[in-house]
Design an enzyme around this catalytic site. Structure first.
Site, PDB file in Angstrom:
ATOM      1  N   TYR A 126      -1.781   2.681  -0.220  1.00 22.47           N
ATOM      2  CA  TYR A 126      -1.977   2.564  -1.761  1.00 22.47           C
ATOM      3  C   TYR A 126      -3.279   1.989  -1.858  1.00 22.47           C
ATOM      4  CZ  TYR A 126      -1.267  -0.133  -6.028  1.00 22.47           C
ATOM      5  OH  TYR A 126      -1.163  -0.588  -7.316  1.00 22.47           O
ATOM      6  N   ILE A 154       2.894  -1.449 -17.470  1.00 25.96           N
ATOM      7  CA  ILE A 154       1.670  -1.710 -17.891  1.00 25.96           C
ATOM      8  C   ILE A 154       1.371  -0.401 -19.016  1.00 25.96           C
ATOM      9  CG2 ILE A 154      -0.726  -1.667 -17.719  1.00 25.96           C
ATOM     10  CD1 ILE A 154      -0.042  -3.094 -14.828  1.00 25.96           C
TER      11      ILE A 154
END
Length: 267
Positions: free
Chosen positions: A157, A22
């Site tokens: 996470y 990304i």
């Protein structure tokens, strides 16, 4: 005012973790919009390789190297030394690791926090005040749908991505009445280079093919997905680049989802 102004000519953008995935797609997009883009990765070699690829992809683009391991204070200092001022900061660098909650030791929590959270804190702490002084700037935190839809298979996470949302909103509060914005972008599952090796390894462990693993991602792990496939990095980068543009001047303090509809809320 131009109706849809995406021109970033004369602006400098730092995209962290931009040697692939990304971040790489965002670096290409911002360069195509006219920005001078600082490419970041942990080593000078990986950064130089990415810049060479980006110059092929965006022949008219302007790129410069800003290597540094942003999981450490010293790495952040090195990047800041290479680029003391920027107009656009995309806090994209990040790691993830599926691991059962009961088997995740303190050091794994700390590493997730240092890389995913403190990198953005340290860089924003330096660049945001300078943007406010100049009365123009863009800060984007690349979070995740996991910030809202906390994954049972990697709670640490999800925690780090939720923390990014809080920091971004808090920093946005500092921009009141200015032409500086701070936002978050929340991608869903995205097929980046790192996924190839990770998915292959996990599929082998499960005794299934890669294609079957990808299918099960959306029938078992993320069945609420409306997209029902992994997004491409460019599909996420297009939203990031828009938020960085002059056209997004009224978008501030918000979390923008491009998660493929996984999170079942309309807001």
């Amino acid at each position: 005012m131009t109706i849809f102004d995406t021109d970033l000519s004369g602006r400098t953008a730092l995209v962290t973790g931009s040697t692939r995935g990304i971040g790489y797609a965002s670096a290409a997009g911002l360069a195509s919009m006219g920005a001078r883009v600082l490419v970041n990765g942990r080593t000078a070699d990986t950064v130089d390789h990415a810049i060479n690829q980006l110059r092929v992809r965006v022949p008219d683009g302007e790129f410069a190297a800003a290597p540094g391991d942003l999981g450490t204070a010293a790495g952040c200092d090195a990047v800041i030394a290479a680029a003391p001022e920027v107009d656009v900061l995309v806090n994209n660098t990040g790691i993830y690791e599926p691991k059962p909650f009961a088997e995740t030791p303190d050091e794994d929590w700390q590493k997730m926090f240092d890389v995913n959270v403190m990198s953005g804190v340290r860089l924003s702490r330096h660049y945001l005040p300078k943007m406010l002084e100049r009365d123009w700037g863009r800060v984007v935190f690349v979070s995740s749908e996991s910030a809202i839809f906390i994954p049972a298979e990697m709670v640490h996470y999800g925690f780090s991505k939720a923390a990014q949302l809080a920091i971004a909103r808090g920093c946005a509060e500092l921009t009141k009445g200015s032409r500086v914005t701070v936002n978050s972008v929340l991608p869903g599952p995205t097929w980046v280079e790192a996924q190839v090796e990770r998915v292959a390894a996990r599929a082998e462990t499960m005794g299934i093919s890669v294609e079957e693993f990808k299918r099960r991602t959306f029938t078992e792990r993320r069945p609420s997905s409306l997209l029902q496939r992994y997004a491409e990095p460019e599909e996420v980068a297009s939203l990031i680049c828009y938020v960085c543009s002059p056209a997004a001047s009224a978008t501030n303090g918000t979390a923008l989802r491009c998660d493929g509809g996984i999170v079942k809320t309309p807001y």
